[in-house]
Design an enzyme around this catalytic site. Structure first.
Site, PDB file in Angstrom:
ATOM      1  N   SER A  65       2.501  -2.504  25.148  1.00  0.00           N
ATOM      2  CA  SER A  65       1.950  -3.486  25.907  1.00  0.00           C
ATOM      3  C   SER A  65       0.815  -2.758  26.967  1.00  0.00           C
ATOM      4  O   SER A  65      -0.047  -3.478  27.485  1.00  0.00           O
ATOM      5  CB  SER A  65       2.902  -4.008  27.013  1.00  0.00           C
ATOM      6  OG  SER A  65       3.489  -5.024  26.008  1.00  0.00           O
TER       7      SER A  65
ATOM      8  N   SER B 278       0.862  -6.773  26.707  1.00  0.00           N
ATOM      9  CA  SER B 278       0.963  -7.591  27.575  1.00  0.00           C
ATOM     10  C   SER B 278      -0.225  -7.458  29.040  1.00  0.00           C
ATOM     11  O   SER B 278      -0.023  -7.878  29.783  1.00  0.00           O
ATOM     12  CB  SER B 278       2.470  -7.932  28.038  1.00  0.00           C
ATOM     13  OG  SER B 278       2.920  -7.003  28.579  1.00  0.00           O
TER      14      SER B 278
ATOM     15  N   LYS C  24      -0.139  -4.922  37.880  1.00  0.00           N
ATOM     16  CA  LYS C  24       0.264  -6.010  36.717  1.00  0.00           C
ATOM     17  C   LYS C  24       1.023  -6.802  37.513  1.00  0.00           C
ATOM     18  O   LYS C  24       1.988  -6.637  38.624  1.00  0.00           O
ATOM     19  CB  LYS C  24       0.908  -5.397  35.672  1.00  0.00           C
ATOM     20  CG  LYS C  24       1.142  -6.474  34.772  1.00  0.00           C
ATOM     21  CD  LYS C  24       1.777  -5.591  33.380  1.00  0.00           C
ATOM     22  CE  LYS C  24       2.085  -6.664  32.115  1.00  0.00           C
ATOM     23  NZ  LYS C  24       2.665  -5.943  30.971  1.00  0.00           N
TER      24      LYS C  24
END
Length: 447
Positions: A179, A155, A80
């Protein structure tokens, strides 16, 4: 999709260790798939294939010298865009950081690469993880590969979408209040929120909510990357021969869960006895827990991003500025009360998970919502109100300080994935992954 990418990560690592395939061949397959899928899915902020090839050559040379391959043996992975990879931009999904190129990798990235993982790119997120869908001004919107008209979640939506689209076998994500788990559920993959502290990084969370964990198409594949992420081997608590599962489709009637989500999660829970689990209807007392969690999340935003918002002002987006402003309005009394509620709930959860091995609940109480026409990381109403009402399902694990895994358990009539969430006592991560494997076998819902 290339045949290599259709294989499980576990099978690919076996093939790498047996010299049936090389890391460079895997990178070739990933490069072709990224060229096919990325123009549609938009799951990555940055690809770093040249760096990956250089590391693959070095890994092959090291393996030849040592006589055996490293842990992941050259498996390509994605991380990420919140952790540093040396020489690769870390943008946090923010235009203010488009030119931020670190010279050193985060300790987590170093650990993954030391154990044979090869980073091939960074995955998308809403700006600084603020929002409910993966869209930002810098890289645009990430598409749910299952259905482009609905959200991929946030996210860690880029990681979930990349795995679901077959661009990669495993991806890294972060989970503060859902997330990893929500995007994994929306995209029909597995996502693990580990026990806090098992996966250390170069940064810390001021309220202790954020953890780093894996996303993959199967629980076994998630476990493979998880094992490479942890600092030390996990000492799992003992389980009974017939693990006890408390199941609640709505957290004891406190969450207005969508009927299709309720049906699919209930059906999966009802099948668990076929795999040797004892299932009982039960749920811990969650009165006031979610509201306390929201207070702590607001306070966290002010602590983490307040200086950044002051420094960059309108160069960062309105969602982050709004979250920081809300955090700055939290009073000392309100913060102290939230901390007391969290401490009390941790005792409640510990007692509850002393009686049961697993708490099984929906990962999220609604299916993925329609993507709005505007470039917002939030759905339009009434979808926003419905999502907010079922969010307590995702904040339970961080408030309890517990690990949780989401595993696909079926699809709605519209074809949208639904995830079953398994929550366990601290340190039970591997037990949860094994239980997730049983859910996959019982429901036939593995991606």
């Amino acid at each position: 999709m290339d045949e290599l990418l259709r294989l499980s990560a576990v099978r690919v690592v076996e093939a790498l260790r047996d010299r049936q395939v090389s890391p460079l061949e895997l990178l070739d397959a990933v490069e072709v798939r990224l060229a096919e899928a990325e123009p549609v899915v938009n799951a990555l902020t940055t690809a770093c294939l040249a760096r990956a090839r250089a590391r693959a050559h070095r890994l092959c040379a090291d393996a030849a010298e040592a006589g055996h391959p490293a842990w992941l043996a050259g498996l390509p992975v994605l991380v990420k865009d919140v952790v540093d990879v040396a020489g690769v931009p870390t943008t946090y999904g923010s235009p203010a950081y488009r030119d931020n190129v670190p010279t050193r990798s985060d300790p987590l990235v170093e650990r993954i690469e030391r154990r044979g993982g090869i980073v091939v790119g960074k995955t998308a997120l809403p700006e600084f993880c603020a929002g409910a869908d993966t869209v930002n001004e810098l890289s645009g919107r990430t598409v749910n590969p299952v259905d482009a008209t609905v959200s991929c979640g946030a996210s860690s939506g880029g990681a979930a979408a990349a795995v679901a689209a077959g661009e990669i076998w495993c991806g890294h994500g972060t989970d503060t209040a859902g997330s990893i788990r929500i995007p994994a559920a929306f995209c029909g993959v597995v996502g693990l929120r580990p026990t806090p502290g098992l996966v250390p990084t170069g940064t810390t969370d001021p309220v202790g909510f954020e953890v780093h964990g894996p996303l993959a198409r199967t629980a076994a594949d998630a476990g493979l990357l998880f094992a490479a992420m942890v600092a030390e081997p996990v000492r799992a608590p003992a389980w009974s021969r017939e693990p006890r599962v408390a199941f609640s489709a709505d957290l004891g009637g406190t969450v207005p869960v969508d009927p299709e989500v309720r049906r699919l999660c209930t059906r999966a829970a009802e099948r668990l006895p076929d795999a040797g689990y004892r299932v009982e209807p039960d749920a811990p007392d969650v009165d006031g827990v979610h509201d306390a969690g929201l207070t702590l999340l607001a306070h966290r935003a002010a602590l983490l991003h307040g200086d950044r918002v002051d420094r960059h002002r309108t160069a960062v987006g309105p969602v982050l500025r709004t979250e920081v402003a809300a955090g700055r309005r939290v009073t000392a009394d309100r913060l102290a009360a939230a901390r007391r509620t969290r401490a009390g709930f941790r005792r409640t959860a510990a007692a509850f998970l002393g009686r049961y091995d697993i708490l099984a609940i929906p990962t999220f109480g609604v299916p993925p919502w329609p993507v709005p026409d505007r470039p917002s990381p939030y759905p339009d109403r009434p979808h926003l109100d419905r999502a907010a009402a079922v969010w307590p399902l995702a904040t339970l694990a961080p408030m309890a300080g517990c690990p949780a895994v989401t595993v696909p358990c079926g699809r709605t009539a519209a074809g949208h994935p639904v995830g079953l969430q398994l929550v366990g006592a601290p340190g039970s991560d591997h037990h949860l992954l094994r239980a997730a494997t049983d859910v996959e076998a019982l429901t036939g819902a593995a991606a």
